[in-house]
Design a protein around this motif. Structure first.
Motif, PDB file in Angstrom:
ATOM      1  N   ARG A 161       7.295  -8.591  -0.078  1.00  0.00           N
ATOM      2  CA  ARG A 161       7.326  -7.793  -1.485  1.00  0.00           C
ATOM      3  C   ARG A 161       7.574  -6.400  -1.152  1.00  0.00           C
ATOM      4  NH1 ARG A 161       2.128  -6.828  -4.843  1.00  0.00           N
ATOM      5  NH2 ARG A 161       2.913  -5.561  -6.593  1.00  0.00           N
TER       6      ARG A 161
ATOM      7  N   THR B 127       7.253 -11.173 -10.022  1.00  0.00           N
ATOM      8  CA  THR B 127       7.267 -11.071  -8.434  1.00  0.00           C
ATOM      9  C   THR B 127       6.641 -12.478  -8.032  1.00  0.00           C
ATOM     10  OG1 THR B 127       7.068  -8.738  -8.351  1.00  0.00           O
ATOM     11  CG2 THR B 127       6.705 -10.134  -6.233  1.00  0.00           C
TER      12      THR B 127
ATOM     13  N   GLU C   2      -3.190  -9.785  -7.191  1.00  0.00           N
ATOM     14  CA  GLU C   2      -2.673 -10.580  -8.493  1.00  0.00           C
ATOM     15  C   GLU C   2      -1.319 -11.389  -7.986  1.00  0.00           C
ATOM     16  OE1 GLU C   2      -1.896  -9.042 -12.345  1.00  0.00           O
ATOM     17  OE2 GLU C   2      -3.149  -7.363 -11.790  1.00  0.00           O
ATOM     18  N   VAL C   3      -0.579 -10.904  -7.029  1.00  0.00           N
ATOM     19  CA  VAL C   3       0.705 -11.655  -6.547  1.00  0.00           C
ATOM     20  C   VAL C   3       0.382 -12.564  -5.405  1.00  0.00           C
ATOM     21  CG1 VAL C   3       2.909 -11.392  -5.429  1.00  0.00           C
ATOM     22  CG2 VAL C   3       2.265  -9.628  -7.183  1.00  0.00           C
TER      23      VAL C   3
ATOM     24  N   ARG D 156       3.877  -8.149 -11.530  1.00  0.00           N
ATOM     25  CA  ARG D 156       3.423  -8.883 -10.400  1.00  0.00           C
ATOM     26  C   ARG D 156       3.747 -10.275 -10.740  1.00  0.00           C
ATOM     27  NH1 ARG D 156      -0.118  -4.274 -10.781  1.00  0.00           N
ATOM     28  NH2 ARG D 156      -0.936  -3.627  -8.840  1.00  0.00           N
TER      29      ARG D 156
ATOM     30  N   ASP E 222       0.348  -4.436  -2.120  1.00  0.00           N
ATOM     31  CA  ASP E 222       0.814  -3.549  -2.829  1.00  0.00           C
ATOM     32  C   ASP E 222       1.443  -2.293  -2.165  1.00  0.00           C
ATOM     33  OD1 ASP E 222       0.325  -4.447  -5.434  1.00  0.00           O
ATOM     34  OD2 ASP E 222      -1.690  -3.610  -5.686  1.00  0.00           O
TER      35      ASP E 222
ATOM     36  N   SER F  68       2.498  -9.710   0.503  1.00  0.00           N
ATOM     37  CA  SER F  68       2.517  -9.449  -0.862  1.00  0.00           C
ATOM     38  C   SER F  68       1.376  -8.549  -1.308  1.00  0.00           C
ATOM     39  CB  SER F  68       2.311 -10.833  -1.737  1.00  0.00           C
ATOM     40  OG  SER F  68       1.077 -11.304  -1.186  1.00  0.00           O
TER      41      SER F  68
ATOM     42  N   ASP G 175       1.128  -3.435 -16.372  1.00  0.00           N
ATOM     43  CA  ASP G 175       0.652  -3.476 -14.914  1.00  0.00           C
ATOM     44  C   ASP G 175      -0.483  -4.393 -14.621  1.00  0.00           C
ATOM     45  OD1 ASP G 175       1.425  -2.519 -12.253  1.00  0.00           O
ATOM     46  OD2 ASP G 175      -0.578  -1.684 -12.546  1.00  0.00           O
TER      47      ASP G 175
ATOM     48  N   THR H 163      10.217  -5.763  -6.571  1.00  0.00           N
ATOM     49  CA  THR H 163       9.436  -6.208  -7.815  1.00  0.00           C
ATOM     50  C   THR H 163      10.101  -5.198  -9.010  1.00  0.00           C
ATOM     51  OG1 THR H 163       7.515  -6.339  -6.550  1.00  0.00           O
ATOM     52  CG2 THR H 163       7.251  -5.562  -8.763  1.00  0.00           C
TER      53      THR H 163
ATOM     54  N   LYS I 256       8.424  -2.726  -3.801  1.00  0.00           N
ATOM     55  CA  LYS I 256       8.455  -2.203  -5.118  1.00  0.00           C
ATOM     56  C   LYS I 256       9.654  -1.347  -5.209  1.00  0.00           C
ATOM     57  CE  LYS I 256       3.239  -1.302  -6.223  1.00  0.00           C
ATOM     58  NZ  LYS I 256       2.507  -0.548  -6.320  1.00  0.00           N
TER      59      LYS I 256
END
Length: 443
Positions: free
Chosen positions: A96, A348, A10-11, A345, A73, A71, A325, A121, A98
């Protein structure tokens, strides 16, 4: 600029869509189907592979890249990707993460870990929650010019006192500009006789006091939030409580796990930590949830956040903010009764995209996934704005541009038709996405 984005989730996909129109973009992901889908939707080069692997980066053209955005996860993968890129190319890297613990390490030394810019994030999501809570009825809030100027977006509901009024009737504030109205799929630049309708999103720019006053007029029932209940001791929940403490509030936080609750109680001296199940109706009633100004649902699943937010609202809480989320659920949350749904997301992606664009502006806010931008520009002698009254200079700008505020030597200047903008002034401007390239060249 040639940009390599590692991670097509997604990001990464959102960043690629934002940058592809004005830059060359390559996207790397271990999932070939994701890469293929993004290549079909957006004009990008796709590479299947591990972005932390040097061979994959070289296949993506790291030697000619200006920027690498990691980017995925996985925090560690993103940091290693940036470090790997730095070993073979003079490239600007953005990672990125978290967890804010990596951010704290990185902040101790510029360029540490091979990362030039890091976006945390969970911390950024908590900052978004904190800003929204601080402004009743707002769906989005950003600050400019060192906090002197504020931009806010408000959804106009049927019961709002400004519904059905013209902009001229609703504009009762000395230092507020109605920059735009988002109506369905259109960006409307309002005039005095534009009628504010149910379902509109109103974008206003002005001083903090004026924006706060407009927020009260949009929803008189919502005063400044003082009693805030945070549901869930997640990292986002923790940072939200900490930020609210720093603003002088005394939030309450509900956490079910005994060890986590004890840990939070030790870390958050200004927060009352309650060990309980936030979906326990009797517990919420004993805690007088009906008196709460805002409930923040920051649990570990979207389903739990939806349930907790709706239950608190049903028991009388004024406003519910939920962390979502899955990006595709954001609108669903709003439709069933959650007042503000925040997708980490998306937060971010917007922050990283904003950073890539700040070479042309002091600060940038992205409106509704790239439908418009609010820019803070330091005016130089070559700008069409310099040394001219606003009513004269706007004729040289494309449609879709609104001058929202001016600051001069740290003081707010209210923009009027006869206001002359001087070199070195900071101007906060709303720009429709369709006019962005032309406006940027002239501003």
């Amino acid at each position: 600029m040639y940009v390599i984005i590692v991670g097509a989730g997604e990001v990464g996909s959102a960043i690629a869509e934002s940058l592809a129109d004005s830059h060359e973009v390559a996207v790397v992901d271990v999932d070939g189907d994701r890469v293929e889908k993004l290549m079909y939707d957006v004009d990008v080069l796709g590479v299947e592979g591990d972005g932390a692997d040097l061979d994959t980066l070289q296949e993506a053209g790291i030697d000619g890249a200006d920027m690498v955005i990691a980017s995925t996860d996985n925090d560690e993968t993103n940091i290693v990707t940036c470090g790997t890129a730095k070993t073979v190319a003079d490239v600007f890297t953005i990672s990125r993460v978290k967890s804010a613990r990596f951010l704290r390490t990185w902040e101790h030394a510029e360029g540490a870990l091979g990362v030039d810019h890091m976006v945390a994030t969970n911390l950024m999501t908590a900052e978004t929650v904190s800003r929204v809570i601080g402004l009743p009825a707002a769906n989005d809030v950003e600050t400019f010019a060192g906090g002197i100027v504020q931009m806010a977006q408000f959804e106009i509901i049927q019961s709002s006192p400004v519904t059905g009024q013209t902009v001229e009737e609703a504009d009762r504030y000395e230092s507020l500009t109605f920059a735009a109205i988002i109506r369905d799929d259109d960006v409307v630049i309002p005039s005095g006789d534009t009628v504010i309708e149910t379902g509109d999103d109103a974008i206003v720019i002005g001083s903090r006091d004026s924006v706060q006053s407009f927020a009260h007029d949009v929803s008189p029932a919502l005063d400044r939030a003082r009693d805030v209940l945070i549901v869930g001791g997640s990292d986002i929940g923790y940072h939200t409580a900490r930020l609210l403490q720093e603003r002088g509030l005394k939030p309450r936080l509900i956490e079910r796990d005994h060890e986590r609750a004890r840990e939070l109680a030790e870390q958050l001296s200004g927060t009352t930590v309650l060990e309980s199940d936030a979906t326990d109706r009797e517990f919420l009633e004993r805690e007088h949830v009906e008196d709460v100004d805002a409930v923040v649902a920051a649990l570990d699943s979207d389903e739990k956040n939806l349930l907790a937010g709706l239950l608190a609202k049903r028991l009388g809480a004024d406003r519910a903010v939920a962390i979502v989320d899955a990006g595709e659920y954001v609108e669903l949350f709003k439709e069933v009764g959650i007042d503000v749904a925040i997708n980490p997301r998306e937060v971010t992606a917007e922050e990283i995209t904003r950073f890539t664009r700040e070479h042309r502006a002091e600060n940038v806010a992205i409106i509704q996934s790239d439908r418009a931008e609010v820019l803070e520009i330091e005016v130089d002698a070559d700008s069409v704005l310099a040394g001219r009254p606003i009513r004269e200079s706007v004729g040289d700008l494309p449609d879709g541009v609104v001058i929202g505020a001016i600051t001069r030597d740290g003081e707010l200047v209210i923009p009027r038709g006869d206001t002359v903008i001087e070199p070195d002034d900071h101007v906060v401007v709303f720009v429709d996405a369709a006019a962005l390239d032309e406006a940027s060249a002239k501003l």
